[in-house]
Design an enzyme around this catalytic site. Sequence first.
Site, PDB file in Angstrom:
ATOM      1  N   HIS A  16      -9.164  -6.024  -9.507  1.00  0.00           N
ATOM      2  CA  HIS A  16      -8.053  -5.130  -9.209  1.00  0.00           C
ATOM      3  C   HIS A  16      -8.500  -4.002  -8.285  1.00  0.00           C
ATOM      4  CE1 HIS A  16      -4.948  -2.056 -10.846  1.00  0.00           C
ATOM      5  NE2 HIS A  16      -4.302  -2.926 -10.096  1.00  0.00           N
ATOM      6  N   HIS A  60      -3.140   2.327  -2.760  1.00  0.00           N
ATOM      7  CA  HIS A  60      -2.186   1.919  -3.789  1.00  0.00           C
ATOM      8  C   HIS A  60      -1.059   2.897  -4.058  1.00  0.00           C
ATOM      9  CE1 HIS A  60      -0.682   2.007  -7.983  1.00  0.00           C
ATOM     10  NE2 HIS A  60      -0.528   0.708  -7.773  1.00  0.00           N
TER      11      HIS A  60
END
Length: 251
Positions: A16, A60
């Site tokens: 991730h 992100h």
Amino acid sequence: MRQYTAADFCGFYYAHRGLYDNHHGIPENSLAAFRAAAEKGYGVELDVQLSSDGQVVVFHDDTLDRICGVHGKVIDYPLEQLQEMKLLETAETIPLFTDVLAVLRQGAGPLIVELKTVGKRNPELCEKTREILRSYPGVFCIESFDPMIVRWFRKNAPEIFRGQLAQPEADYQGQLPGVLAWMLAGCRFSFLNKPDFIAYKIGTRPERVLEKRKKGILLVAWTSHDAEKDAKENDAVIFEYCAPPLRYQEG
């Protein structure tokens, strides 16, 4: 461009935002985190957005506050200013997507590219991401929480494996109208974008999502802190804070 299938993505563990450690100088979505993932051979999940001058960068959050200590959104700043910002007070900065791909091509497994919503410039982000990926030699797919972004790829790049990101209705925390949150949580826009996989937050999944898996749509888990356990009920696992093997089943 090669057309990928479910077999190219099944059974992999995906790091991730790279193989990051925010507490030890390897911030998420940094070149250092992607280099660490590539050295191990893991699959990778990352996020792309646009700078104000139209460059595709990897980042992100909706705002720069948490990671860079700067108020505002990525799309508010040109690339030159973004690359002056430090990630979590390290020497790492916000990388260009092309620079990340140059690192990942050195040995990473399959790549999952999440496209963030950038409002009216969504089509620009989609088109530029597609064009950059055309020259990437590795295995890749795209995903987004925004069903219209996934639909863009269905219409304009149907050869690219695509996924719908989703989470429970309660996780939208009143940020969206109730009906829209209900529809997104249940992946009720799939008739428009026909996803090849659904990446759903770990926990209870709606029955209609589980039914789609029975019909051949892959189910991907995010974000696991016990990847080998979560692999039992998912076709692929996006993980952090653990060190699973590279694969858990043959695709």
